[in-house]
Design a protein around this motif. Sequence first.
Motif, PDB file in Angstrom:
ATOM      1  N   UNK A  62       0.867  -1.168   0.000  1.00 23.33           N
ATOM      2  CA  UNK A  62       0.000   0.000   0.000  1.00 23.33           C
ATOM      3  C   UNK A  62       0.905   1.219   0.000  1.00 23.33           C
ATOM      4  N   UNK A  63       0.972   1.941  -1.126  1.00 23.57           N
ATOM      5  CA  UNK A  63       1.940   3.040  -1.249  1.00 23.57           C
ATOM      6  C   UNK A  63       1.703   4.126  -0.204  1.00 23.57           C
ATOM      7  N   UNK A  64       0.443   4.280   0.171  1.00 25.41           N
ATOM      8  CA  UNK A  64       0.110   5.299   1.158  1.00 25.41           C
ATOM      9  C   UNK A  64       0.720   4.928   2.510  1.00 25.41           C
ATOM     10  N   UNK A  65       0.608   3.655   2.866  1.00 22.31           N
ATOM     11  CA  UNK A  65       1.089   3.212   4.177  1.00 22.31           C
ATOM     12  C   UNK A  65       2.602   3.232   4.272  1.00 22.31           C
ATOM     13  N   UNK A  66       3.274   2.896   3.188  1.00 20.11           N
ATOM     14  CA  UNK A  66       4.715   2.702   3.310  1.00 20.11           C
ATOM     15  C   UNK A  66       5.509   3.977   3.031  1.00 20.11           C
ATOM     16  N   UNK A  67       4.820   5.047   2.618  1.00 19.56           N
ATOM     17  CA  UNK A  67       5.533   6.304   2.410  1.00 19.56           C
ATOM     18  C   UNK A  67       6.182   6.723   3.726  1.00 19.56           C
ATOM     19  N   UNK A  68       7.513   6.908   3.710  1.00 24.55           N
ATOM     20  CA  UNK A  68       8.200   7.118   4.987  1.00 24.55           C
ATOM     21  C   UNK A  68       7.795   8.425   5.666  1.00 24.55           C
ATOM     22  N   UNK A 342       2.980   3.165  12.693  1.00 26.16           N
ATOM     23  CA  UNK A 342       3.608   2.519  11.540  1.00 26.16           C
ATOM     24  C   UNK A 342       2.630   2.229  10.429  1.00 26.16           C
ATOM     25  N   UNK A 343       3.213   1.769   9.329  1.00 24.42           N
ATOM     26  CA  UNK A 343       2.464   1.539   8.104  1.00 24.42           C
ATOM     27  C   UNK A 343       1.207   0.707   8.314  1.00 24.42           C
ATOM     28  N   UNK A 344       1.330  -0.335   9.093  1.00 25.06           N
ATOM     29  CA  UNK A 344       0.244  -1.304   9.172  1.00 25.06           C
ATOM     30  C   UNK A 344      -0.963  -0.772   9.939  1.00 25.06           C
ATOM     31  N   UNK A 345      -0.784   0.363  10.641  1.00 26.39           N
ATOM     32  CA  UNK A 345      -1.942   0.960  11.313  1.00 26.39           C
ATOM     33  C   UNK A 345      -2.486   2.142  10.514  1.00 26.39           C
ATOM     34  N   UNK A 351      -2.557  -4.501   8.349  1.00 25.24           N
ATOM     35  CA  UNK A 351      -2.878  -5.611   9.249  1.00 25.24           C
ATOM     36  C   UNK A 351      -3.279  -5.101  10.635  1.00 25.24           C
ATOM     37  N   UNK A 352      -2.560  -4.122  11.160  1.00 26.58           N
ATOM     38  CA  UNK A 352      -2.854  -3.643  12.512  1.00 26.58           C
ATOM     39  C   UNK A 352      -4.192  -2.913  12.562  1.00 26.58           C
ATOM     40  N   UNK A 353      -4.449  -2.065  11.553  1.00 25.19           N
ATOM     41  CA  UNK A 353      -5.711  -1.337  11.524  1.00 25.19           C
ATOM     42  C   UNK A 353      -6.869  -2.317  11.390  1.00 25.19           C
ATOM     43  N   UNK A 354      -6.685  -3.314  10.548  1.00 25.46           N
ATOM     44  CA  UNK A 354      -7.735  -4.313  10.357  1.00 25.46           C
ATOM     45  C   UNK A 354      -7.985  -5.066  11.658  1.00 25.46           C
ATOM     46  N   UNK A 355      -6.918  -5.393  12.343  1.00 25.73           N
ATOM     47  CA  UNK A 355      -7.059  -6.126  13.604  1.00 25.73           C
ATOM     48  C   UNK A 355      -7.772  -5.260  14.644  1.00 25.73           C
ATOM     49  N   UNK A 356      -7.394  -3.976  14.667  1.00 25.22           N
ATOM     50  CA  UNK A 356      -8.005  -3.027  15.591  1.00 25.22           C
ATOM     51  C   UNK A 356      -9.503  -2.956  15.334  1.00 25.22           C
TER      52      UNK A 356
END
Lengths: 373, 357, 95
Positions: A62-68, A342-345, A351-356
């Motif tokens: 996901x380019x949005x998530x991984x943009x530093x 981080x990216x995953x939230x 993954x983290x946002x989905x889990x949340x």
Amino acid sequence: MKYLDEFRDSAAARGLLKEIRRAVTRPWALMEVCGGQTHSILRHGIDQLLPEGVELIHGPGCPVCVTPLEMIDQALAIAARPEVIFCSFGDMLRVPGSHGDLFQVRSQGGDVRVVYSPLDAMQLAQTHPSRQVVFFAIGFETTAPANAMAVYLARQQGLQNFSMLVSHVLAPPAMEAILRAPGNRVQAFLAAGHVCSVMGYHQYHQLCENYRLPIVVTGFEPLDVLEGIRRAVLQLERGEACVENAYARVVTEAGNQVAQQRVEEVFEVTDRAWRGIGLIPQSGWRLREAYQHFDAALRFAVGDIRTQESPLCMAGKVLEGRIKPNECPAFSTACTPRKPLGATMVSSEGACAAYYLYGRLPHTAVLVPEPRP
Amino acid sequence: MSLPNPASFVCPLPLRDYPHIVMGHGGGGQLSAELIEHLFLPAFGNTQLNRLGDSAVLASPPGRLAFSTDSFVVRPLFFPGGSIGELAVNGTVNDLAMSGARPLWLSAAFVLEEGLLLATLGAIVERMAAAARAAGVAIVTGDTKVVERGHGDGCYINTSGIGVVPDGAEIDSALARPGDVVLVSGYLGDHGMAIMSVREGLAFESATGSAPIESDCAALHTLVAAMLAAAPGGVHVLRDPTRGGAAATLNEIAASTALGIALNDDAIPVRPTVRAACEMLGLDPLYVANEGKLLAIVAPEAEQAVLGAMRVHPLGRDARRMGTVQAAPQGMVTVRTGLGATRIVPVPLGEQLPRIC
Amino acid sequence: MCLAIPGQVLDVYEANGARMGRVDFGGITKEVCLTFVPEAMVGDYAIVHAGFALSRVDERSALESLATFRELGLIEEELGITQPSEETAGEADTP
């Protein structure tokens, strides 16, 4: 819509699911590389319907998530300038930097606009000659031809008030980084269909050979995703490892060579930091020297903005499937979808946002794959 | 329907002397008076408003009163299928209707930006007046203020409304029960996508160059009256899913009742063009705004009667059931996907944004 | 990464040094850059991302995949394992 509706047919989906169930004799961990695939999987609930043994690990695509983080901070600094019209894809506006997001810059007077295409940003530059128009050029290989074309045309037209903040990332180096990580659990990749529509899949043969794992080029509609899973599982069960194309209506081995040429002309490979993962060598694109006067980081001298990622974030381990999101000490305390570390939230597909989000649903608790020992 | 042409509004003298709104139009002096006399009164005129008193004095009808207020800000002011004028009337009429009320009176307060074309204001006011006439409500009091150029988007409108709730009509979220059905009066997402279709940077059209999607902006009180008459006591909850779309509204109901709302993906009505635009921009129609649709939570035994009444009403032709109320999971909205899985419909964080990912 | 959807090319023209065209997505149209799909002609379908056509959709392989999928779906239905949910019955007539 033609080529969408047919590939959502539920009877055929059940047929594919049955084929997958029939094929599976032991547990397998597959990674879908692309955020768009993750979106489709969650939207249609595909992960809930897979047999017990098939685990989907959501990849970093996901380019949005991984943009530093530091790139976001650079964007915020540029967007706050009074002479700038800052243009971005919609989903970047809510991604937080160290101090707020682009929405907040807008609320403080920054001129931040959502566009559908980099050409829209270019057009704004033409119609607002007294303003500096900056486009936030994020994305994987899929978006690179569009961004390359916008810069190319801007140069051709001598557009002085247009520039790009470039944060392009490349899928194959990230896939290799995941395979190299200690404790990697990924046994097969569903490669990102739209990345491959541009780049082809010839570059995956080496990866497939080196790591002995199946790579299946996969589309985005439910039937496409299920077919990708089915083919990957069949290979795994047979002990095979080859590159397959399960998205042949869009992807060819060589990819789109016209687009590749334009990208090659404008961009060159560079090291790139990934949010929540860290630096991956040779995993990004930046503007070539001939196009450097379109580099917004240089034009606005924000290149020296350096930001450290939070040391609390364990997104890398989550992405590798080594810990469950809720095993991270920061999960739902220091790190939530509204204040992600981080990216995953960051994105709802992470993954983290989905889990949340989905962890609250009692009878379908396993929407995010559970790591198995 | 083509976009209105504000230039076609013929402004009676002497307003022509000032083609734009100036600060003086909000100053309470002669310019204010001219604006009222030559623009507002001819459009809205009724015995109450014509008195030009500081307040309207209204004879209270029998029954309970419903009272609601809403402010309207929309860009652009004119969009396919409507304008801020119709929105300002229908929005408040619908808020009243959702408590089962028959709307009677509206107030209208304008905040105008210096420099707004008088012809534009005239066109907005004409459309407001037409919407009020169509809805059978009277605009009985009003106000105008002008803000400096650059301090507003041309025109903001606030309307407040009073309606009367007939005896026997009890509409309340607290009445929702497990087993109730969730009905929707028609296609979702029309208004939000009509606005999106004319947004700079995101615009799209149809093959013929016309607007592919029109706002559904409409007054729903007669539809509500028909539903209530068809099944007395059977309609438990009524809501109009405006900002945040059906997802936001249903989540509010689920949260306030501690019940679960289970939708069926295949039964969520979305026009092909709206769906196509959502696919293109990466939006979910459940989160897109509506201005002429209602969601009803109805006792199962009343479903057929209510649906029948809706479908013979022009604004309920495409009414259908799209889900049910359940005891669990508490406070959550879920969708059963076409493949038979279940997914959560979360509360939207803010404005829905086009995605590339 | 990368929301891209198929649309049908309605026309093709040159503008500002780029091959452009209008593309129809199920009833809505958008101006799209066609520079990267020189082989795409009026009537063809192409995958579009961020205003750029990236690949012509190959009808033959689409039909082939669908034929395979349908076969799987049909076998399923013959076994009678399909489970249409209650709301779908008679109501899922979304046009």
